[in-house]
Structure formats: structure tokens, C-alpha cells
Scaffold this active site. Sequence first.
Site, PDB file in Angstrom:
ATOM      1  N   GLY A  49     -25.947  28.796  20.098  1.00  0.00           N
ATOM      2  CA  GLY A  49     -26.690  27.568  19.873  1.00  0.00           C
ATOM      3  C   GLY A  49     -26.818  26.817  21.180  1.00  0.00           C
ATOM      4  O   GLY A  49     -26.160  27.153  22.172  1.00  0.00           O
ATOM      5  N   GLN A  54     -27.244  19.574  26.565  1.00  0.00           N
ATOM      6  CA  GLN A  54     -26.810  20.635  27.473  1.00  0.00           C
ATOM      7  C   GLN A  54     -27.875  20.998  28.504  1.00  0.00           C
ATOM      8  O   GLN A  54     -27.571  21.645  29.500  1.00  0.00           O
ATOM      9  CB  GLN A  54     -26.433  21.890  26.682  1.00  0.00           C
ATOM     10  CG  GLN A  54     -25.182  21.699  25.838  1.00  0.00           C
ATOM     11  CD  GLN A  54     -24.859  22.976  25.112  1.00  0.00           C
ATOM     12  OE1 GLN A  54     -25.385  23.244  24.046  1.00  0.00           O
ATOM     13  NE2 GLN A  54     -24.004  23.795  25.710  1.00  0.00           N
ATOM     14  N   CYS A 102     -18.723  27.861  24.749  1.00  0.00           N
ATOM     15  CA  CYS A 102     -19.820  26.916  24.957  1.00  0.00           C
ATOM     16  C   CYS A 102     -20.468  27.210  26.302  1.00  0.00           C
ATOM     17  O   CYS A 102     -19.756  27.426  27.284  1.00  0.00           O
ATOM     18  CB  CYS A 102     -19.259  25.488  24.931  1.00  0.00           C
ATOM     19  SG  CYS A 102     -20.511  24.220  25.152  1.00  0.00           S
ATOM     20  N   HIS A 144     -20.520  22.343  15.886  1.00  0.00           N
ATOM     21  CA  HIS A 144     -20.420  22.409  17.350  1.00  0.00           C
ATOM     22  C   HIS A 144     -21.663  21.791  18.000  1.00  0.00           C
ATOM     23  O   HIS A 144     -21.545  20.978  18.927  1.00  0.00           O
ATOM     24  CB  HIS A 144     -20.252  23.879  17.765  1.00  0.00           C
ATOM     25  CG  HIS A 144     -20.168  24.112  19.244  1.00  0.00           C
ATOM     26  ND1 HIS A 144     -19.058  24.654  19.850  1.00  0.00           N
ATOM     27  CD2 HIS A 144     -21.069  23.887  20.236  1.00  0.00           C
ATOM     28  CE1 HIS A 144     -19.274  24.729  21.157  1.00  0.00           C
ATOM     29  NE2 HIS A 144     -20.494  24.285  21.422  1.00  0.00           N
ATOM     30  N   GLU A 145     -22.845  22.176  17.502  1.00  0.00           N
ATOM     31  CA  GLU A 145     -24.086  21.721  18.147  1.00  0.00           C
ATOM     32  C   GLU A 145     -24.348  20.231  17.875  1.00  0.00           C
ATOM     33  O   GLU A 145     -24.768  19.512  18.783  1.00  0.00           O
ATOM     34  CB  GLU A 145     -25.282  22.568  17.685  1.00  0.00           C
ATOM     35  CG  GLU A 145     -25.178  24.044  18.026  1.00  0.00           C
ATOM     36  CD  GLU A 145     -24.868  24.318  19.488  1.00  0.00           C
ATOM     37  OE1 GLU A 145     -25.261  23.524  20.360  1.00  0.00           O
ATOM     38  OE2 GLU A 145     -24.203  25.341  19.755  1.00  0.00           O
TER      39      GLU A 145
HETATM   40 ZN   LIG Z   1     -21.577  23.982  23.206  1.00  0.00          ZN
END
Ligand SMILES: [Zn+2]
Length: 182
Positions: A49, A54, A102, A144-145
Site C-alpha cells: 500500500g 509518503q 513500510c 497501516h495506510e
Molecule cells: Zn507505510
Amino acid sequence: MAILKVARLGHPVLRQDAAPVSPEEIRSPEFQRFVDDMVETMREYNGAGLAANQVHVLKQVCVIEVHENPRYPDAPAIPLTVLVNPVVTAVTDEVEDGWEGCLSVPDMRGMVPRATAVHLQALDRDGNPIDLVAKEFFARVIQHETDHLHGIVYVDRMEDLSTLSHLAEWNRYWIGATEQDD
Ligand SMILES: [Zn+2]
């Protein structure tokens, strides 16, 4: 399409709140191109993802896809999913530990407790509502995302930092220790 630069841990953009995206903006060619670029970037780096923070953009959008991913060889497949303005709530008290990595924390893995089922409300890339209950690995990736969109990184969710491992050591010591079937 373009492959975007991924921010790494320590960059302030990973610690900021992303802003909701308006329905008008979702329909704009610029936003659609950005979503395409996020998908291409996620695939280029074999991410499960990717959240907009990010790639240095503070908008509430993330993309998820798992399909024969060499970084997660045992993970179940997840079709390409684009989430805009996601709201996630746990629907169970059941929490399970699982390994996470990640793209913003390269070559590391850590054990993270997550709710095993979540209620997800979001918009898709066309602005249509998404309303579903996700379980297990899909629920983990969603958590997580969406955490990224609120400036939270998986290491913040770890309860035992002694599991935080470089990938080579993780392969050598942790996988061998937890999956020794033969
Ligand atoms: Zn991540």
C-alpha cells in the site's frame, strides 16, 4: 505516469495530518493522474500500500494492492483498492500481532498489534462510497495506510520494539524462529 519520490522516516510530512479531498477535486484530471502515479509508485517498490503523505502530498488518499508481492510472499491477494477520505473503526476487541514493513522505513520489519476486523467508510477514485467490513490482512493494511494519513507510522503502534529488525536479520532469525515447519 510517474514514479514519485517516497519520504522516509524522519521527514516531517510523515508526521502531518492529510486533508480531506472534495468531490470536485476527486473528479479533476490532476487528482486522477496523482492516483495513477501513486499506483505506479506502489508497484515499482513492491509496496502492499501507499499513502499520499509518503509521496509528500497531504491529501487523504491511499492505494492498496497485493498480488504476488515478493516483499510479502505469503500474503493473501488484495485487488487494487483506492481509498479517498477513509474512516476506519475497529469492529472487534480482538487484536492480532503481525509483521509489518513500510516503504518509508526501508528494509525493516516489526511486529504490530492490529484489530482483526475494521469498518471502512471511504470514497473510491470516482467518488463513489465504499462501506465494508475488512478482516485480517486486508484490515491490517487498511489500518497501516490510514494511520499514515494521520501522521502515524507502524513503529508507533509497536508494543515490543525488540522485534524491530533489519530485513536480513529478520529473514535469518525471526522467520526461522516462527515458521520452522520442516
Ligand atoms: Zn507505510
